[in-house]
Motif scaffolding. Structure first.
Motif, mmCIF file in Angstrom:
data_model
loop_
_atom_site.group_PDB
_atom_site.id
_atom_site.type_symbol
_atom_site.label_atom_id
_atom_site.label_comp_id
_atom_site.label_asym_id
_atom_site.label_seq_id
_atom_site.Cartn_x
_atom_site.Cartn_y
_atom_site.Cartn_z
ATOM 1 N N ARG A 153 43.225 75.290 40.970
ATOM 2 C CA ARG A 153 43.100 73.871 40.603
ATOM 3 C C ARG A 153 42.147 73.149 41.555
ATOM 4 N N TYR A 154 41.433 72.162 41.014
ATOM 5 C CA TYR A 154 40.618 71.323 41.884
ATOM 6 C C TYR A 154 41.524 70.505 42.800
ATOM 7 N N PRO A 155 41.001 70.109 43.949
ATOM 8 C CA PRO A 155 41.806 69.249 44.840
ATOM 9 C C PRO A 155 42.013 67.859 44.222
ATOM 10 N N ASP A 156 42.998 67.137 44.743
ATOM 11 C CA ASP A 156 43.177 65.730 44.355
ATOM 12 C C ASP A 156 41.996 64.950 44.921
ATOM 13 N N MET A 157 41.129 64.428 44.049
ATOM 14 C CA MET A 157 39.916 63.789 44.583
ATOM 15 C C MET A 157 40.234 62.487 45.319
ATOM 16 N N HIS A 158 41.434 61.942 45.119
ATOM 17 C CA HIS A 158 41.806 60.721 45.861
ATOM 18 C C HIS A 158 42.618 61.049 47.115
ATOM 19 N N ALA A 159 42.929 62.321 47.306
ATOM 20 C CA ALA A 159 43.714 62.783 48.469
ATOM 21 C C ALA A 159 44.892 61.832 48.719
ATOM 22 N N TYR A 160 45.633 61.579 47.660
ATOM 23 C CA TYR A 160 46.652 60.530 47.699
ATOM 24 C C TYR A 160 47.637 60.702 48.866
ATOM 25 N N ALA A 161 48.195 61.902 48.992
ATOM 26 C CA ALA A 161 49.270 62.081 49.974
ATOM 27 C C ALA A 161 48.760 61.936 51.407
ATOM 28 N N LEU A 162 47.602 62.510 51.669
ATOM 29 C CA LEU A 162 47.064 62.435 53.038
ATOM 30 C C LEU A 162 46.689 60.993 53.387
ATOM 31 N N ALA A 200 46.088 69.063 56.835
ATOM 32 C CA ALA A 200 45.975 67.852 57.663
ATOM 33 C C ALA A 200 47.262 67.040 57.586
ATOM 34 N N LEU A 201 47.825 66.947 56.386
ATOM 35 C CA LEU A 201 49.074 66.194 56.235
ATOM 36 C C LEU A 201 50.195 66.857 57.050
ATOM 37 N N GLY A 202 50.268 68.169 56.968
ATOM 38 C CA GLY A 202 51.273 68.902 57.751
ATOM 39 C C GLY A 202 51.100 68.616 59.239
ATOM 40 N N ALA A 203 49.843 68.607 59.689
ATOM 41 C CA ALA A 203 49.570 68.375 61.117
ATOM 42 C C ALA A 203 50.047 66.988 61.532
ATOM 43 N N LEU A 204 49.794 65.991 60.692
ATOM 44 C CA LEU A 204 50.214 64.625 61.049
ATOM 45 C C LEU A 204 51.731 64.521 61.121
#
Ligand SMILES: Cc1ncc(COP(=O)(O)O)c(C=O)c1O
Length: 375
Positions: free
Chosen positions: A62-71, A264-268
């Protein structure tokens, strides 16, 4: 005759990164290698980040979420910002490339310092900018008075790496305020805070750019350094929503990639890992400084995860670099930073630092015979 390649591209030098471990292993047949050359976090990423990326592997069709909502939502929560104030990219350097593309045209003037982050010079020259630099001051710090004096009506951007790479020094709140007093509204300020986490932890008068609200300033931060995720290429920028909107127009839609977003989200979400990183870094930094002083080098005191010191000559720094390579230790000589007499060492793990000290102890007698001591 019209040229195929613009002159400003012909004249560019290709960026030279720290030597990869695999390359040295191949060249010298070594098995034990310590890479202290690219200011990475030697502890690696948080297990939270690794777990999130491992799970995501099953979704890579799947393509990534282009809005990177969660991060973005996490960054908004951490820094009390709105979604419209954030841009993400392929490392902070990826965002710098967007800034160059969106704001800088051939012939535009950019003011910065000598001996700062090479990646920026390359990107700016790559869009035909005319870069005006001033020397660092005697303490290897940005000379804000000289920089301010270079800013004119024609200046389109000011670039500040705070803290600076390769010196590890920083601009204080007072100096930042002074410089901002000279920046006209039509000029953007690129505040590169790749080592923010280290500096914020180490010094009281470091200007946390989140405390400021300038419409023409963009703050760049990264997951490559303290968060230990250089390999996934993920950086973020904070600015006024108009600034971000214009960057978004030139941004590649699917950066950062899907693994980078969840990593990145996991790291934060693992702040204890970050605190552990900072604690160990501080400890090993102090040991490194002591070692260098004890061996008559004069290190530049740093608020980051690297230390730069002068060897006395280009030949001496190349000799040190090459001799340490033979021992399996990769450091950085600073020829491309126009500091050929200097070398830079990133802080590693205890094992890596011990390897470095062992290698130095082996190399130094011959080094001292050849070049003498420089204290
Ligand atoms: C001052 C500075 N800015 C930016 C970067 C690039 O970071 P990223 O990996 O986020 O592109 C570096 C990397 O060494 C750096 O030292």
């Amino acid at each position: 005759m019209r040229k195929l390649v613009p002159e400003y591209i012909e004249n560019l030098k290709i960026y030279q990164a720290g030597k990869p471990i695999e390359e040295l292993a191949r060249e010298k047949g070594l098995t034990k290698i310590s890479k202290l050359a690219s200011n990475e976090n030697p502890l690696g990423p948080s297990p939270f980040a690794i777990r999130a990326m491992t799970q995501k592997l099953w979704d890579l069709h799947r393509y990534p979420d282009m809005h990177a909502y969660a991060l973005k939502a996490k960054l908004c929560e951490m820094y009390h910002l709105k979604n419209e104030n954030i841009i993400l990219g392929n490392g902070s350097e990826g965002i710098m490339a967007y800034i160059a593309r969106a704001f800088i045209q051939p012939g535009d003037e950019i003011v910065t310092s000598e001996n700062t982050f090479i990646g920026f010079y390359i990107l700016a020259r790559g869009v035909g900018a005319n870069i005006k630099t001033v020397p660092l001051n005697e303490q290897y710090r940005y000379d804000v008075e000289k920089m301010a004096a270079q800013i004119t009506e024609k200046t389109k951007a000011v670039y500040i790496a705070n803290p600076n790479n390769p010196t590890g020094t920083y601009l204080t709140k007072k100096e930042f305020d002074y410089l901002m007093g000279y920046v006209p509204d039509h000029c953007i300020v690129i505040l590169d805070e790749a080592y923010f986490e280290y500096a914020d932890d180490a010094c009281e008068d470091y200007p946390n750019s989140m405390d400021y609200r300038y419409d023409n300033v963009i703050t760049l931060r990264t997951f490559s350094k303290a968060y230990g995720l250089s390999g996934i290429r993920c950086g973020y920028g904070f600015a006024h929503e108009n600034f971000i909107k214009n960057l978004t127009k030139v941004k590649l839609p699917f950066e950062p990639n899907a693994l980078a977003q969840v990593g990145a989200l996991g790291a934060l979400e693992d702040q204890p890992h970050l605190r552990r990183t900072l604690r160990k870094n501080k400890m090993f930094y102090k040991d490194l400084l002591k070692y260098l002083y004890r061996n008559d080098f004069n290190p530049i005191e740093s608020v980051t995860n690297f230390v730069t010191f002068k060897t006395g000559s280009t030949e001496a720094s190349m000799y040190l670099f090459e001799s340490l390579l033979n021992e399996g230790v990769i450091i950085r000589h600073l020829k491309s930073n126009e500091m050929p007499e200097y070398v830079r060492i990133s802080i590693g793990t205890k094992d890596e630092m011990d390897h470095f000290y062992e290698a130095m102890n082996k190399v130094l007698p011959k080094y001292n015979d050849k070049f003498g001591r420089i204290s």
